[in-house]
Motif scaffolding. Structure first.
Motif, short mmCIF file in Angstrom:
data_model
loop_
_atom_site.label_atom_id
_atom_site.label_comp_id
_atom_site.label_asym_id
_atom_site.label_seq_id
_atom_site.Cartn_x
_atom_site.Cartn_y
_atom_site.Cartn_z
N THR A 221 0.83 -1.21 0.00
CA THR A 221 0.00 0.00 0.00
C THR A 221 0.86 1.25 0.00
O THR A 221 0.61 2.21 -0.75
CB THR A 221 -0.93 0.01 1.22
N VAL A 222 1.88 1.28 0.85
CA VAL A 222 2.76 2.45 0.92
C VAL A 222 3.49 2.64 -0.41
O VAL A 222 3.62 3.76 -0.91
CB VAL A 222 3.76 2.30 2.08
N ALA A 223 3.97 1.55 -0.99
CA ALA A 223 4.68 1.65 -2.27
C ALA A 223 3.76 2.16 -3.38
O ALA A 223 4.18 2.97 -4.22
CB ALA A 223 5.26 0.28 -2.66
N ALA A 224 2.49 1.72 -3.37
CA ALA A 224 1.55 2.18 -4.39
C ALA A 224 1.27 3.67 -4.25
O ALA A 224 1.20 4.41 -5.24
CB ALA A 224 0.26 1.37 -4.29
N LEU A 225 1.12 4.14 -3.01
CA LEU A 225 0.90 5.57 -2.79
C LEU A 225 2.14 6.38 -3.15
O LEU A 225 2.04 7.49 -3.69
CB LEU A 225 0.52 5.82 -1.33
N ASN A 226 3.30 5.83 -2.85
CA ASN A 226 4.55 6.50 -3.22
C ASN A 226 4.61 6.76 -4.72
O ASN A 226 5.00 7.84 -5.17
CB ASN A 226 5.73 5.64 -2.77
#
Length: 256
Positions: A221-226
């Motif tokens: 999730t964090v990588a996708a938002l990044n």
């Protein structure tokens, strides 16, 4: 002290000798701010335009990346960080803290955005400074592995705009005083509150228009938002973020 270039400022220390001026204002392009120490003592004037804030990122096409900051302000509307008018603000490994000041003797409490310097009465909270504010249309603010505290009123605010995005990740957010909120959700804002501990006086979030997702800091999730928000976190920074849950500790209510 420190070094200032066209691309960034490194190890700079800024202290206030008066009211209302800003510490760092970035308008257009990308700028890196590393290890700054900013201490502003004395009232600001308007946190809807960033008049008196430690950091301001302004306008579409602007990206301000702050790493290792120590910001400590005291004064009415003496905000620590503001993103406005479509700018992107990324704060990492930093500590942001604000304390209330003394309102002008002729100040009259109001919800008029041009002159508001204290928490609106209908929220049942007190205070005259928010730690951060996310303004304008399509602005983005991310706080990663950081602490963001106001004495009262609000820690992570959104206001006076639409379709903004707020993302605290693996951070600690809240109040040092008796009341206040963690995040404000207004103007169709989207908030992803991931792996963050909320130690709030009153509310984890106040909703008046928009959505907030409370969840753990799942790496995917964090990588996708990044990627989608252009936060610029490196692969090494993403790997270093330990997956953890979001926790809410409220001394009064929880949500509004």
């Amino acid at each position: 002290g420190g070094q200032v270039t066209n691309a960034g400022a490194y190890g700079v220390r800024i202290t206030s000798t008066g009211q209302c001026f800003d510490g760092v204002f970035v308008n257009g392009g990308s700028y890196a701010l590393e290890r700054p120490e900013i201490i502003l003592d004395g009232n600001g004037r308007c946190d809807f335009v960033g008049y008196g804030a430690a950091l301001v990122a302004n306008n579409t096409g602007t990206t301000l990346v702050v790493d290792g900051a120590q910001i400590s302000n005291q004064g009415a509307v003496r905000t620590a960080a503001i993103a406005d008018n479509g700018a992107t603000l990324v704060v990492k490994n930093s500590s942001l803290s604000v304390k209330n000041g003394v309102l002008p003797a002729d100040y009259v409490p109001t919800v008029n955005l041009d002159t508001m310097e204290s928490a609106p009465w209908m929220l049942s909270i007190d205070g005259n400074v928010r730690a951060t504010n996310l303004l304008g249309n399509n602005s983005v603010a991310a706080y990663v592995n950081s602490s963001v505290f106001s004495e009262t009123w609000g820690a992570l605010s959104t206001d006076s705009g639409s379709d903004s995005t707020l993302v605290p990740v693996n951070s600690v957010v809240g109040q040092t005083g008796p009341d206040g909120y963690g995040t404000y959700v207004i103007g169709n804002a989207t908030e992803y509150l991931l792996g963050t501990q909320f130690d709030v006086g009153s509310y984890a979030s106040i909703f008046t228009g928009g959505s907030a997702t409370y969840g753990d800091s799942d790496p995917a999730t964090v990588a996708a938002l990044n990627t989608s928000l252009g936060l610029g976190l490196t692969d090494a920074e993403l790997r270093a973020l330990r997956r953890q849950p979001t926790v809410v500790n409220s001394r009064r209510f929880g949500f509004m």
